[in-house]
Design a protein around this motif. Structure first.
Motif, PDB file in Angstrom:
ATOM      1  N   ASP A 345       0.771  -1.364   0.001  1.00 51.30           N
ATOM      2  CA  ASP A 345      -0.070  -0.089   0.025  1.00 51.30           C
ATOM      3  C   ASP A 345       0.850   1.250   0.095  1.00 51.30           C
ATOM      4  N   PRO A 346       0.469   2.557  -0.474  1.00 49.75           N
ATOM      5  CA  PRO A 346       0.939   3.571  -0.438  1.00 49.75           C
ATOM      6  C   PRO A 346       1.517   3.682   0.915  1.00 49.75           C
ATOM      7  N   GLY A 347       3.088   4.319   1.141  1.00 48.35           N
ATOM      8  CA  GLY A 347       3.432   4.564   2.345  1.00 48.35           C
ATOM      9  C   GLY A 347       3.976   3.316   3.136  1.00 48.35           C
ATOM     10  N   HIS A 348       3.954   2.162   2.504  1.00 49.05           N
ATOM     11  CA  HIS A 348       3.957   0.903   3.075  1.00 49.05           C
ATOM     12  C   HIS A 348       5.305  -0.062   2.248  1.00 49.05           C
ATOM     13  N   ARG A 349       5.632  -0.892   2.935  1.00 48.69           N
ATOM     14  CA  ARG A 349       6.750  -1.706   2.238  1.00 48.69           C
ATOM     15  C   ARG A 349       6.439  -3.112   2.619  1.00 48.69           C
ATOM     16  N   LEU A 350       6.845  -4.008   1.670  1.00 47.76           N
ATOM     17  CA  LEU A 350       7.085  -5.425   1.799  1.00 47.76           C
ATOM     18  C   LEU A 350       8.428  -5.842   2.389  1.00 47.76           C
ATOM     19  N   VAL A 351       8.659  -6.522   3.530  1.00 48.39           N
ATOM     20  CA  VAL A 351       9.821  -7.247   3.918  1.00 48.39           C
ATOM     21  C   VAL A 351       9.618  -8.540   3.409  1.00 48.39           C
ATOM     22  N   VAL A 352      10.542  -9.025   2.722  1.00 53.86           N
ATOM     23  CA  VAL A 352      10.375 -10.362   1.997  1.00 53.86           C
ATOM     24  C   VAL A 352      11.903 -10.957   2.529  1.00 53.86           C
ATOM     25  N   GLU A 526       9.819 -19.213   3.403  1.00 48.82           N
ATOM     26  CA  GLU A 526       9.632 -17.734   3.033  1.00 48.82           C
ATOM     27  C   GLU A 526       8.889 -17.123   3.842  1.00 48.82           C
ATOM     28  N   VAL A 527       8.993 -16.160   4.125  1.00 46.39           N
ATOM     29  CA  VAL A 527       7.823 -15.063   4.869  1.00 46.39           C
ATOM     30  C   VAL A 527       7.789 -13.719   4.234  1.00 46.39           C
ATOM     31  N   VAL A 528       6.688 -13.064   4.237  1.00 47.03           N
ATOM     32  CA  VAL A 528       6.456 -11.722   3.717  1.00 47.03           C
ATOM     33  C   VAL A 528       5.721 -10.975   4.795  1.00 47.03           C
ATOM     34  N   VAL A 529       6.222  -9.764   5.302  1.00 46.24           N
ATOM     35  CA  VAL A 529       5.536  -8.728   6.248  1.00 46.24           C
ATOM     36  C   VAL A 529       5.314  -7.603   5.202  1.00 46.24           C
ATOM     37  N   HIS A 530       3.836  -7.034   5.632  1.00 47.90           N
ATOM     38  CA  HIS A 530       3.641  -5.824   5.140  1.00 47.90           C
ATOM     39  C   HIS A 530       3.585  -4.759   6.322  1.00 47.90           C
ATOM     40  N   LEU A 535       8.735   1.547   9.314  1.00 48.51           N
ATOM     41  CA  LEU A 535       8.994   0.147  10.526  1.00 48.51           C
ATOM     42  C   LEU A 535       9.801  -0.873   9.709  1.00 48.51           C
ATOM     43  N   ALA A 536       9.942  -0.673   8.325  1.00 48.29           N
ATOM     44  CA  ALA A 536      10.735  -1.768   7.690  1.00 48.29           C
ATOM     45  C   ALA A 536      12.031  -2.238   8.128  1.00 48.29           C
ATOM     46  N   PRO A 537      12.856  -1.327   8.889  1.00 49.96           N
ATOM     47  CA  PRO A 537      14.285  -1.721   9.183  1.00 49.96           C
ATOM     48  C   PRO A 537      14.106  -2.523  10.553  1.00 49.96           C
ATOM     49  N   VAL A 538      12.928  -2.062  11.390  1.00 53.59           N
ATOM     50  CA  VAL A 538      12.696  -2.710  12.565  1.00 53.59           C
ATOM     51  C   VAL A 538      12.117  -4.253  12.374  1.00 53.59           C
ATOM     52  N   VAL A 539      11.392  -4.255  11.328  1.00 49.75           N
ATOM     53  CA  VAL A 539      10.751  -5.580  10.715  1.00 49.75           C
ATOM     54  C   VAL A 539      11.975  -6.506  10.386  1.00 49.75           C
ATOM     55  N   GLY A 565      17.696 -14.390   3.719  1.00 49.52           N
ATOM     56  CA  GLY A 565      17.874 -13.051   2.712  1.00 49.52           C
ATOM     57  C   GLY A 565      16.783 -12.182   2.980  1.00 49.52           C
ATOM     58  N   THR A 566      16.899 -11.299   3.400  1.00 53.87           N
ATOM     59  CA  THR A 566      15.790 -10.170   3.822  1.00 53.87           C
ATOM     60  C   THR A 566      15.893  -9.074   2.692  1.00 53.87           C
ATOM     61  N   GLN A 567      14.959  -8.536   2.254  1.00 57.35           N
ATOM     62  CA  GLN A 567      14.789  -7.485   1.151  1.00 57.35           C
ATOM     63  C   GLN A 567      13.611  -6.765   1.640  1.00 57.35           C
ATOM     64  N   VAL A 568      13.609  -5.578   1.461  1.00 56.93           N
ATOM     65  CA  VAL A 568      12.559  -4.437   1.646  1.00 56.93           C
ATOM     66  C   VAL A 568      12.430  -3.739   0.191  1.00 56.93           C
ATOM     67  N   VAL A 569      11.150  -4.140  -0.203  1.00 55.46           N
ATOM     68  CA  VAL A 569      10.601  -3.729  -1.463  1.00 55.46           C
ATOM     69  C   VAL A 569       9.369  -3.195  -1.549  1.00 55.46           C
ATOM     70  N   GLU A 570       8.734  -2.343  -2.539  1.00 55.68           N
ATOM     71  CA  GLU A 570       7.421  -2.074  -2.745  1.00 55.68           C
ATOM     72  C   GLU A 570       6.613  -3.233  -3.588  1.00 55.68           C
ATOM     73  N   CYS A 571       7.283  -3.726  -4.461  1.00 51.60           N
ATOM     74  CA  CYS A 571       6.781  -4.793  -5.154  1.00 51.60           C
ATOM     75  C   CYS A 571       7.370  -6.040  -5.118  1.00 51.60           C
ATOM     76  N   TYR A 572       6.722  -7.204  -4.697  1.00 55.07           N
ATOM     77  CA  TYR A 572       7.077  -8.682  -4.686  1.00 55.07           C
ATOM     78  C   TYR A 572       8.137  -9.123  -5.739  1.00 55.07           C
ATOM     79  N   ALA A 573       7.798  -8.563  -7.117  1.00 54.78           N
ATOM     80  CA  ALA A 573       8.644  -8.950  -8.181  1.00 54.78           C
ATOM     81  C   ALA A 573      10.265  -8.530  -7.806  1.00 54.78           C
ATOM     82  N   ASP A 574      10.369  -7.529  -7.110  1.00 53.28           N
ATOM     83  CA  ASP A 574      11.320  -6.987  -7.036  1.00 53.28           C
ATOM     84  C   ASP A 574      12.525  -7.624  -5.978  1.00 53.28           C
TER      85      ASP A 574
END
Length: 576
Positions: A345-352, A526-530, A535-539, A565-574
């Protein structure tokens, strides 16, 4: 025994606030229910308490200090309560899931696992068959009396208390009770997470989904017509084989190839890839796109995506190895081509976060093989393996280790496994020992105690004394070796599932203190957090800490690292 009628709530027992566990029984028709405080050994600490609003009473008790909620099935009761709870519950004991684990441990996999079946076993009564696993269409009947298969007049709460106490006793009598307790707790925590993830949903952009589908298939067709691109591929395939063939009919396809002088054993993708006939490449492309259209196309989205969220129904422990399944929706197999539709969502990130090389690392930790442990410690396990045994050839090292874990013995894979057997004897002997156990019809266990099923009785009789070379092996001998391959991989895959469940439980607990951070996806390793972007660095840090906790819980002090392997992205494909 009869149910206590609903009415004015009973006063809470003096010991309720201090109870370590609380048994729960919902009213079968209304919003109320009953609660009973329990000690850690399952002993009642006071009389049951009737409450007119079960969700409110549960929330109030949770706020006093989270107990472990004890109930028949999380996917039924927690799903009913969740929307009315101001907080997520911390812990539970899911009787249905724990019963399945214990029946497996006791080598009684085929026995029914419902509350009613467990209660009947305690009283020496005939065990009712489990009810059919329900889907969304069955929700109105979710709390009907036959859902738990209790005999008429049986008190639901009394059955919960009795079955729970008996389960605690069975865990205490296990060979490794501490490990089995961790498994039961992790499985139950996974059930809480599964309900929450299904409710929160994975962010899904309909516009992006449309764009991907249109680029692959053409405009959305009307009704049940084939999309434009599938229609063109159908015509191209028919021209290539010289006949009006339905590409969705294996029988017609095989006959068309035969008329063209090509004998194919099947229309499976790996068979088509080996064919040089021009029609094979066209059919492969057709099959790929047709699968996307049928499994994740426009009709799929209308059924499973609501309010900008993909909301699957997870089935905890849906596979004997402990991996999850789903009731439709294909959540565990989202094609890479469609991952651009998964957007924060706008202003949010996916932590994959995904655990790379999880199963080989599990093998290293289980076996303690010094060479394999050293390879794992270097970061890239396959690269370390290649330096130790394959002249630096990483691809050969990977093929060889996967072949060893999955029981491949022929061709080049067999030669690579032989080299692994020479260089890493402890790891290879663990795999061989579990295979021999399976070939003899025995059972094996994961690190925490999840147990493989035995083959059917008629299989064991047919395979008795099976031996001989593969070329002249009888069907019974080949069946025995197939079951050996199953048990060989079960130990590794189920122990990996143990670790992943412990990770999920630890991460879920850590996210409880981060408002707006939600687990939205879990698949195998694999886990994904929205979460809000801030908060992405904390997650991401919480994910790392959860992995360390899971490793300690499952394997104890081990030199084998389990990096994520942890990545912070806006889109899962990234993230791929």
């Amino acid at each position: 025994m009869t149910s206590v009628p609903s009415g004015r709530p009973d006063p809470p027992p003096a010991s309720a606030a201090a109870s370590a566990r609380v048994a729960v029984a919902p009213d079968p028709v209304g919003p109320g229910g009953r609660l009973q405080p329990l000690a850690d050994d399952g002993t009642p600490l006071g009389p049951p308490r009737t409450v007119p609003d079960l969700a409110r009473a549960v929330a109030e008790r949770e706020a006093e200090g989270p107990p472990r909620w004890v109930w028949a099935a999380t996917d039924e009761l927690y799903a009913r309560l969740l929307d009315r709870l101001p907080v997520r519950l911390a812990r539970c004991h899911d009787l249905k899931l724990v019963e399945a684990l214990l029946l497996g441990y006791e080598e009684r996999h085929a026995r029914p696992r419902s509350l009613g079946a467990a209660w009947a076993r305690l009283h020496g009564l005939p065990e009712p068959a489990d009810p059919r696993e329900s889907g969304a269409d069955d929700q109105p009947a979710l709390f009907a009396a036959d859902r738990h298969r209790l005999p008429p007049g049986t008190d639901h709460l009394a059955a919960v208390v009795a079955v729970h106490a008996a389960q605690l006793g069975r865990v205490a009598e296990a060979g490794h009770p501490g490990r089995l307790r961790v498994l039961c707790a992790a499985e139950s925590a996974g059930a809480l997470a599964a309900v929450e993830m299904g409710r929160d949903g994975l962010p899904w952009s309909a516009d992006e989904h449309d764009a991907v589908l249109t680029s692959l298939l053409g405009p959305r067709p009307a009704g049940t017509a084939r999309p434009e691109v599938l229609g063109r591929l159908t015509e191209e395939f028919q021209r290539a084989v010289g006949a009006p063939v339905n590409p969705d009919s294996p029988a017609q396809v095989l006959a068309a190839f035969a008329r063209s002088g090509v004998a194919l054993p099947s229309t499976r993708s790996h068979v088509l890839r080996e064919s040089r006939h021009p029609a094979a490449a066209v059919l492969l492309r057709y099959k790929e796109l047709s699968r996307i259209h049928s499994a994740h196309g426009w009709a799929w989205r209308e059924q499973w995506v609501r309010g900008g969220r993909f909301r699957p129904e997870y089935v905890v422990g849906g596979v004997v190895s402990g991996r999850w399944a789903t009731r439709g929706g294909g959540a565990l197999q989202i094609p890479r081509l469609l991952r651009p539709a998964v957007r924060a969502d706008p202003g949010h990130r996916l932590v994959v976060a995904d655990a790379g090389q999880l199963e080989p690392r599990v093998l290293a930790a289980l076996s303690g093989d010094p060479g394999l442990v050293r390879a794992a410690a270097g970061g890239d396990l396959y690269a370390g393996l290649a330096r130790a045994a394959f002249d630096g050839d990483r691809s050969r090292a990977k093929i060889g280790l996967l072949a060893a874990m999955y029981g491949q013995t022929g061709g080049e894979a067999g030669r690579l496994v032989a080299e692994l057997r020479r260089r890493f004897p402890a790891a290879m002997e663990l795999l061989e020992a579990t295979a021999r156990t399976g070939e003899a019809g025995g059972t094996v266990r994961s690190r925490l105690g999840r147990t493989s099923p035995r083959p059917a009785d008629d299989w064991q009789q047919a395979a008795a004394g099976a031996a001989g070379d593969e070329e002249d092996a009888s069907p019974a001998q080949r069946a025995a070796r197939a079951w050996g391959r199953f048990t060989r991989n079960f130990v590794v895959q189920a122990s990996a599932a143990d670790w992943a469940l412990a990770l999920l439980a630890a991460l879920r607990r850590r996210l409880a203190g981060s408002p707006g951070a939600r687990l939205v996806f879990f698949v195998h390793d694999e886990v994904v957090v929205h979460c809000p972007a801030a908060l992405a660095p904390v997650v991401a840090s919480a994910v790392t800490d959860a992995a360390a906790e899971a490793t300690a819980l499952v394997f104890g002090p081990t030199p084998v690292p389990f990096p994520l392997g942890t990545q912070v992205v806006e889109c899962y494909a990234d993230a791929k």
